[in-house]
Design an enzyme around this catalytic site. Sequence first.
Site, PDB file in Angstrom:
ATOM      1  N   ASN A  51       5.590   4.909  -7.768  1.00  0.00           N
ATOM      2  CA  ASN A  51       6.551   5.290  -6.718  1.00  0.00           C
ATOM      3  C   ASN A  51       6.383   6.725  -6.236  1.00  0.00           C
ATOM      4  O   ASN A  51       6.634   7.017  -5.068  1.00  0.00           O
ATOM      5  CB  ASN A  51       7.979   5.089  -7.259  1.00  0.00           C
ATOM      6  CG  ASN A  51       8.997   5.822  -6.431  1.00  0.00           C
ATOM      7  OD1 ASN A  51       9.396   5.358  -5.357  1.00  0.00           O
ATOM      8  ND2 ASN A  51       9.420   7.003  -6.886  1.00  0.00           N
TER       9      ASN A  51
ATOM     10  N   PHE B 177       5.062  13.721   1.258  1.00  0.00           N
ATOM     11  CA  PHE B 177       4.847  13.663   2.709  1.00  0.00           C
ATOM     12  C   PHE B 177       4.751  15.114   3.167  1.00  0.00           C
ATOM     13  O   PHE B 177       5.768  15.799   3.249  1.00  0.00           O
ATOM     14  CB  PHE B 177       6.046  12.959   3.354  1.00  0.00           C
ATOM     15  CG  PHE B 177       5.908  12.708   4.827  1.00  0.00           C
ATOM     16  CD1 PHE B 177       5.814  11.417   5.311  1.00  0.00           C
ATOM     17  CD2 PHE B 177       5.885  13.755   5.743  1.00  0.00           C
ATOM     18  CE1 PHE B 177       5.701  11.172   6.680  1.00  0.00           C
ATOM     19  CE2 PHE B 177       5.772  13.521   7.098  1.00  0.00           C
ATOM     20  CZ  PHE B 177       5.681  12.225   7.574  1.00  0.00           C
TER      21      PHE B 177
ATOM     22  N   SER C  60       4.048   2.173   2.413  1.00  0.00           N
ATOM     23  CA  SER C  60       4.852   2.455   3.605  1.00  0.00           C
ATOM     24  C   SER C  60       4.282   1.684   4.779  1.00  0.00           C
ATOM     25  O   SER C  60       3.067   1.452   4.854  1.00  0.00           O
ATOM     26  CB  SER C  60       4.779   3.957   3.893  1.00  0.00           C
ATOM     27  OG  SER C  60       5.269   4.233   5.191  1.00  0.00           O
TER      28      SER C  60
ATOM     29  N   TYR D  58      -0.376  11.435   5.553  1.00  0.00           N
ATOM     30  CA  TYR D  58       0.455  10.404   4.904  1.00  0.00           C
ATOM     31  C   TYR D  58      -0.065   9.008   5.245  1.00  0.00           C
ATOM     32  O   TYR D  58      -0.192   8.148   4.367  1.00  0.00           O
ATOM     33  CB  TYR D  58       1.908  10.574   5.374  1.00  0.00           C
ATOM     34  CG  TYR D  58       2.906   9.701   4.653  1.00  0.00           C
ATOM     35  CD1 TYR D  58       3.305   9.994   3.349  1.00  0.00           C
ATOM     36  CD2 TYR D  58       3.472   8.602   5.278  1.00  0.00           C
ATOM     37  CE1 TYR D  58       4.248   9.208   2.696  1.00  0.00           C
ATOM     38  CE2 TYR D  58       4.417   7.810   4.633  1.00  0.00           C
ATOM     39  CZ  TYR D  58       4.800   8.115   3.337  1.00  0.00           C
ATOM     40  OH  TYR D  58       5.726   7.323   2.687  1.00  0.00           O
TER      41      TYR D  58
ATOM     42  N   LYS E 233      -1.374   6.183   2.551  1.00  0.00           N
ATOM     43  CA  LYS E 233      -0.715   4.900   2.294  1.00  0.00           C
ATOM     44  C   LYS E 233      -1.639   3.724   2.658  1.00  0.00           C
ATOM     45  O   LYS E 233      -1.577   2.668   2.018  1.00  0.00           O
ATOM     46  CB  LYS E 233       0.621   4.822   3.038  1.00  0.00           C
ATOM     47  CG  LYS E 233       1.679   5.793   2.501  1.00  0.00           C
ATOM     48  CD  LYS E 233       2.034   5.545   1.028  1.00  0.00           C
ATOM     49  CE  LYS E 233       3.220   6.381   0.572  1.00  0.00           C
ATOM     50  NZ  LYS E 233       3.572   6.186  -0.848  1.00  0.00           N
TER      51      LYS E 233
ATOM     52  N   VAL F 180      14.362   5.056   4.442  1.00  0.00           N
ATOM     53  CA  VAL F 180      15.443   5.150   3.454  1.00  0.00           C
ATOM     54  C   VAL F 180      16.009   6.572   3.384  1.00  0.00           C
ATOM     55  O   VAL F 180      15.261   7.553   3.424  1.00  0.00           O
ATOM     56  CB  VAL F 180      14.892   4.742   2.056  1.00  0.00           C
ATOM     57  CG1 VAL F 180      15.982   4.828   1.000  1.00  0.00           C
ATOM     58  CG2 VAL F 180      14.305   3.335   2.097  1.00  0.00           C
ATOM     59  N   ARG F 181      17.337   6.666   3.218  1.00  0.00           N
ATOM     60  CA  ARG F 181      18.011   7.968   3.096  1.00  0.00           C
ATOM     61  C   ARG F 181      17.704   8.596   1.736  1.00  0.00           C
ATOM     62  O   ARG F 181      18.359   8.299   0.732  1.00  0.00           O
ATOM     63  CB  ARG F 181      19.526   7.804   3.246  1.00  0.00           C
ATOM     64  CG  ARG F 181      19.992   7.508   4.656  1.00  0.00           C
ATOM     65  CD  ARG F 181      21.502   7.503   4.764  1.00  0.00           C
ATOM     66  NE  ARG F 181      22.157   6.483   3.971  1.00  0.00           N
ATOM     67  CZ  ARG F 181      22.275   5.193   4.314  1.00  0.00           C
ATOM     68  NH1 ARG F 181      21.748   4.743   5.442  1.00  0.00           N
ATOM     69  NH2 ARG F 181      22.896   4.339   3.522  1.00  0.00           N
TER      70      ARG F 181
HETATM   71  N1  LIG Z   1      12.220   7.458   2.102  1.00  0.00           N
HETATM   72  C1  LIG Z   1      11.546   6.697   2.949  1.00  0.00           C
HETATM   73  O1  LIG Z   1      12.005   6.447   4.101  1.00  0.00           O
HETATM   74  C2  LIG Z   1      10.238   6.060   2.557  1.00  0.00           C
HETATM   75  C3  LIG Z   1       9.641   5.163   3.454  1.00  0.00           C
HETATM   76  C4  LIG Z   1       8.443   4.551   3.098  1.00  0.00           C
HETATM   77  C5  LIG Z   1       7.872   4.820   1.864  1.00  0.00           C
HETATM   78  N2  LIG Z   1       8.465   5.707   1.010  1.00  0.00           N
HETATM   79  C6  LIG Z   1       7.799   5.948  -0.272  1.00  0.00           C
HETATM   80  O2  LIG Z   1       8.725   5.743  -1.324  1.00  0.00           O
HETATM   81  C7  LIG Z   1       8.364   6.561  -2.461  1.00  0.00           C
HETATM   82  C8  LIG Z   1       9.571   7.347  -2.913  1.00  0.00           C
HETATM   83  O3  LIG Z   1      10.008   8.146  -1.809  1.00  0.00           O
HETATM   84  P1  LIG Z   1      11.444   8.839  -1.720  1.00  0.00           P
HETATM   85  O4  LIG Z   1      11.941   8.607  -0.352  1.00  0.00           O
HETATM   86  O5  LIG Z   1      12.266   8.477  -2.895  1.00  0.00           O
HETATM   87  O6  LIG Z   1      10.964  10.362  -1.798  1.00  0.00           O
HETATM   88  P2  LIG Z   1      11.597  11.650  -2.482  1.00  0.00           P
HETATM   89  O7  LIG Z   1      13.072  11.563  -2.473  1.00  0.00           O
HETATM   90  O8  LIG Z   1      10.928  12.800  -1.812  1.00  0.00           O
HETATM   91  O9  LIG Z   1      11.092  11.536  -4.002  1.00  0.00           O
HETATM   92  C9  LIG Z   1       9.736  11.635  -4.297  1.00  0.00           C
HETATM   93  C10 LIG Z   1       9.573  11.567  -5.795  1.00  0.00           C
HETATM   94  O10 LIG Z   1       8.177  11.691  -6.098  1.00  0.00           O
HETATM   95  C11 LIG Z   1       8.051  12.696  -7.086  1.00  0.00           C
HETATM   96  N3  LIG Z   1       6.736  13.329  -7.098  1.00  0.00           N
HETATM   97  C12 LIG Z   1       6.094  13.971  -6.093  1.00  0.00           C
HETATM   98  N4  LIG Z   1       4.920  14.457  -6.530  1.00  0.00           N
HETATM   99  C13 LIG Z   1       4.815  14.106  -7.841  1.00  0.00           C
HETATM  100  C14 LIG Z   1       3.851  14.325  -8.846  1.00  0.00           C
HETATM  101  N5  LIG Z   1       2.719  15.013  -8.605  1.00  0.00           N
HETATM  102  N6  LIG Z   1       4.060  13.794 -10.081  1.00  0.00           N
HETATM  103  C15 LIG Z   1       5.189  13.102 -10.350  1.00  0.00           C
HETATM  104  N7  LIG Z   1       6.168  12.898  -9.447  1.00  0.00           N
HETATM  105  C16 LIG Z   1       5.975  13.392  -8.207  1.00  0.00           C
HETATM  106  C17 LIG Z   1       9.160  13.692  -6.761  1.00  0.00           C
HETATM  107  O11 LIG Z   1       9.355  14.598  -7.834  1.00  0.00           O
HETATM  108  P3  LIG Z   1       9.983  16.093  -7.624  1.00  0.00           P
HETATM  109  O12 LIG Z   1      11.483  15.931  -7.601  1.00  0.00           O
HETATM  110  O13 LIG Z   1       9.482  16.849  -8.798  1.00  0.00           O
HETATM  111  O14 LIG Z   1       9.454  16.600  -6.316  1.00  0.00           O
HETATM  112  C18 LIG Z   1      10.290  12.716  -6.519  1.00  0.00           C
HETATM  113  O15 LIG Z   1      10.797  12.245  -7.739  1.00  0.00           O
HETATM  114  C19 LIG Z   1       7.207   7.453  -1.983  1.00  0.00           C
HETATM  115  O16 LIG Z   1       5.980   6.910  -2.415  1.00  0.00           O
HETATM  116  C20 LIG Z   1       7.313   7.369  -0.463  1.00  0.00           C
HETATM  117  O17 LIG Z   1       6.070   7.608   0.176  1.00  0.00           O
HETATM  118  C21 LIG Z   1       9.642   6.324   1.318  1.00  0.00           C
END
Ligand SMILES: NC(=O)c1ccc[n+]([C@@H]2O[C@H](COP(=O)([O-])OP(=O)(O)OC[C@H]3O[C@@H](n4cnc5c(N)ncnc54)[C@H](OP(=O)(O)O)[C@@H]3O)[C@@H](O)[C@H]2O)c1
Length: 232
Positions: A87, A91, A141, A156, A160, A189-190
């Site tokens: 996960n 970005f 994504s 990004y 992906k 997602v928020r």
């Molecule tokens: N939100 C969306 O709309 C959306 C849409 C499509 C896909 N996604 C995908 O869903 C996944 C989760 O996204 P999210 O929205 O939950 O993002 P987020 O709130 O920014 O959380 C990202 C998570 O990844 C962790 N992370 C980043 N670099 C890392 C590393 N080197 N080692 C371990 N952990 C790391 C972050 O840790 P830290 O707290 O330490 O930074 C955080 O826990 C991602 O793969 C994202 O691309 C999200």
Amino acid sequence: MNPKTAIVTGANRGIGLEISRQLGQLGVKVIMTARNEEKGEAAYSQLKTEGLDVHFHALDVTNEESIQMLPRDVKEQFGALNILINNAGIFLDDKNSILDIDLDTVRKTMETNVYGPLRLSQLLAPLLKKSEAGRIVNVSSGMGAIEDLGGWDPAYSLSKTALNVLTIQLADALRDSGVMVNSMCPGWVRTDMGGSSAPRSVEEGADTAVWLATGEVGRTGLFFRDRKEISW
Ligand SMILES: NC(=O)c1ccc[n+]([C@@H]2O[C@H](COP(=O)([O-])OP(=O)(O)OC[C@H]3O[C@@H](n4cnc5c(N)ncnc54)[C@H](OP(=O)(O)O)[C@@H]3O)[C@@H](O)[C@H]2O)c1
């Protein structure tokens, strides 16, 4: 029957935290991982107070030493592994053209979003193969779907799309072992990444990953959103 054991990367916030919660609510033993120990421990404590069978392990998915320690520790502490949820993601794009994007941005994005899942899958495959219903879920994504690609957010998108190729490659390599590997898109997602205007809650964003990890999906090497197959 012994409960299933899952690893979730980037479990300290956002979709990863919610995937951990939903897996825990289904009776899965969840190894929540995070690169920042303090934040990871806080998230783990939060789910622990909700009565879930959760554990914490520090893991930076870009750090080879950190990745190498995980399979040994999981084997020693838990004996088995059924589910890997890749996960963690970043970005970093701030330029919307491939012509002037900084290569360092591309490299960093690939390290986290593609090479991390690749190394984890390689090193955890032996444990997953021993499991009766091994699953790898790659949180991808729609921005990696070739069908919808345009010229925006190049690093990004590259990452992906590559993660989706990794899914197909892993699914093929693990087909005979019964380990099923799929990509999913959580929608917009928020979260810190998605921002406050996104229409979906983390509960909705996590749902398909949890379904792929625990449900009777019976399919591998595919891309899903809202529990339905979507085009690459
Ligand atoms: N939100 C969306 O709309 C959306 C849409 C499509 C896909 N996604 C995908 O869903 C996944 C989760 O996204 P999210 O929205 O939950 O993002 P987020 O709130 O920014 O959380 C990202 C998570 O990844 C962790 N992370 C980043 N670099 C890392 C590393 N080197 N080692 C371990 N952990 C790391 C972050 O840790 P830290 O707290 O330490 O930074 C955080 O826990 C991602 O793969 C994202 O691309 C999200």
